[in-house]
Design an enzyme around this catalytic site. Structure first.
Site, PDB file in Angstrom:
ATOM      1  N   ASN A 136       0.694  -0.929  -0.081  1.00 46.19           N
ATOM      2  CA  ASN A 136       0.096  -0.269   0.195  1.00 46.19           C
ATOM      3  C   ASN A 136       0.854   1.436   0.128  1.00 46.19           C
ATOM      4  O   ASN A 136       0.347   2.322  -0.538  1.00 46.19           O
ATOM      5  CB  ASN A 136      -1.074   0.316   1.513  1.00 46.19           C
ATOM      6  CG  ASN A 136      -0.262  -0.410   2.703  1.00 46.19           C
ATOM      7  OD1 ASN A 136       0.179  -1.038   2.466  1.00 46.19           O
ATOM      8  ND2 ASN A 136      -0.250   0.592   3.529  1.00 46.19           N
ATOM      9  N   HIS A 137       1.941   1.009   0.946  1.00 46.98           N
ATOM     10  CA  HIS A 137       3.244   2.231   0.706  1.00 46.98           C
ATOM     11  C   HIS A 137       3.917   2.526  -0.586  1.00 46.98           C
ATOM     12  O   HIS A 137       4.369   3.439  -1.451  1.00 46.98           O
ATOM     13  CB  HIS A 137       3.884   2.216   1.595  1.00 46.98           C
ATOM     14  CG  HIS A 137       3.058   2.685   2.669  1.00 46.98           C
ATOM     15  ND1 HIS A 137       2.854   3.860   3.438  1.00 46.98           N
ATOM     16  CD2 HIS A 137       2.807   1.833   4.284  1.00 46.98           C
ATOM     17  CE1 HIS A 137       2.112   3.573   5.146  1.00 46.98           C
ATOM     18  NE2 HIS A 137       2.361   2.238   5.211  1.00 46.98           N
TER      19      HIS A 137
END
Length: 259
Positions: A65-66
């Site tokens: 997700n990052h």
């Protein structure tokens, strides 16, 4: 085929630990994989960091997700084949969710997926996404590896059983804490719920502890920063796979501490 799979690399301290391990003990591995979604300043990855890691011997880069935290990733993620983002992002998102590489005559497929519990509920179903990718790759690769980037061990474990006998390796990332559940499942898939992080040991998942603790105490936003004054821990797994059958033969955890 011997695989070295490195957990989430946290900033410069994590990168230093990776380079030291690879210099001292990395010579015996056929393929090196690493999750790099936190490799640049603790959030995201830049082209400079990607190229630096690649120059030290990492073959395939996974994320989660990052991956989008450093906006410059949009400028180069479509131009490289070995930096993956989760495959179950909706159609139209930049980048690729899987790749195929060849090492020593063995074709390796790497798939990056992200769970939906406590993460992004609007992602496509990772189980069904895997089904589609597996059908595309099963006759093209000898070994198939999946980075399942997810919050809960239940979702990771369920996926491990779901992919058992199809994937050679399913390993979890994201929570940064190594789990002691490395197994070879009934169908021959090597599994662990989380590889763990590579970053500062005395920290909150790689970040200086004050700001996260303040956030827990006061419920107010805090800007996190990478802890860079503590010893670092290197967490990874080693997996041996028979390329003739695609079945895992051995899985073991690796943990090293560096000043």
């Amino acid at each position: 085929m011997r695989l070295l799979i490195i957990g989430d690399i946290i900033g410069r301290p994590g990168r230093r630990a990776v380079y030291r391990f690879l210099e001292e003990k990395g010579g015996g591995f056929d393929v090196v994989l690493a999750n790099v979604e936190n490799a640049a300043g603790g959030f995201g990855v830049t082209k400079k960091v990607y190229e630096e890691l690649k120059s030290h011997g990492i073959d395939v880069f996974t994320s989660g997700n990052h991956i989008w935290d450093k906006k410059e990733v949009y400028e180069f993620i479509d131009k490289v084949d070995d930096l993956l983002r989760p495959a179950n992002y909706p159609e139209g998102v930049p980048g690729n969710g899987f790749c195929v590489c060849e090492k020593g005559g063995v074709k390796l497929g790497v798939v990056n997926l992200m769970g939906r519990i406590f993460l992004e509920p609007n992602l496509d179903n990772p189980f069904r996404t895997f089904d589609v990718i597996y059908e595309e790759l099963k006759d093209r690769v000898d070994v198939l590896v999946v980075d399942f980037h997810a919050e809960t061990t239940s979702e990771k474990w369920a996926f491990g059983i779901y992919a058992d006998g199809r994937a050679s390796v399913v390993y979890g990332t994201h929570t940064h804490i190594p789990t002691a559940d490395e197994f070879i499942l009934k169908g021959g898939t090597a599994y662990v719920s989380d590889v763990g992080m590579t970053g500062a040991w005395y920290s909150v998942i790689g970040m200086h502890y004050k700001e996260p603790i303040d956030r827990f105490l006061y419920a107010l936003p805090r800007k996190f920063k990478v802890e860079d004054k503590e010893p670092v821990v290197f967490n990874a797994i080693e997996v041996e796979v028979d390329p003739d059958t695609g079945r895992a033969l051995k899985i073991s955890r690796i943990k090293e501490m560096y000043e």
